[in-house]
Design an enzyme around this catalytic site. Sequence first.
Site: not given
Ligand code: ADP
Ligand code: ADP
Length: 217
Positions: A13, A88, A127, A160, A171
Amino acid sequence: MRTLLMGPPGAGKGTQAVLLSKALAAPHISTGDMFRKAVEEGTALGLEAQGFMDAGQLVPDEVTVGIVRERLMEPDCLKGFLLDGFPRTIPQAEALDRILESVQAPLDIVLNIAAGREELMARITGRRMCHVCGASFHVLFNPPAKEGVCDQCGGELYQRDDDGAETVGKRLDVYERQTRPLLDWYAKQGLVADIDGNQSVEDVAGEIMNAIHGRRS
Ligand code: ADP
Ligand code: ADP
Ligand code: ZN
């Protein structure tokens, strides 16, 4: 264009949001980024959020809805926005509907990025994020040109606290229990576009642009 990006942790995302935000000239609103900034700055919001984040749980709805409501009222959101990681939970989705109804600005599309659990695990545990701009990289799948340094801004990369294997499992479970049900909620409104996240970053971005063009025409 008012867009939601949904999908489990690690689906990509944040990565797609950076590209899409540029393409649509719409502000990227990530609740995760907002919470992490608050934690780094040691604000009251950060202190409140940190325990939940470290435990792999969601920050309570009232807190989360409050910061999103404030952000959406800022003038740069008038022409559209890209929400990443919010809502969420069902109560968050209901609150968002009320906020958008009050300004007569309904959502246009919900992009649902899907990927398998093994792939999500591998993506999250590798990541690395930028301390300064929040860009995300991957040690294997998306390495920065120079190890430990952000390609976008030169900032230092870090892992992180909540990206360790144990918290990640929690998660992903939280996602299945609390967030996945939202897809039905939005599907009933005809808003969901399913995106295959098991492709290269470029191919995922292409599928997203196709879905958006399809919705506009
Ligand atoms: P999210 O915001 O959904 O948690 P991220 O955009 O941070 O996900 O991506 C999670 C990890 O996967 C990061 O280390 C990113 O560089 C990697 N990543 C994102 N998109 C891809 C893809 N299409 N293929 C392989 N790795 C990816
Ligand atoms: P990822 O895409 O890897 O799940 P985020 O960066 O979106 O991670 O979120 C990291 C953390 O921040 C979540 O595990 C949660 O604790 C908090 N968080 C983010 N967005 C929300 C939301 N909409 N509601 C509740 N907690 C949230
Ligand atoms: Zn950076």
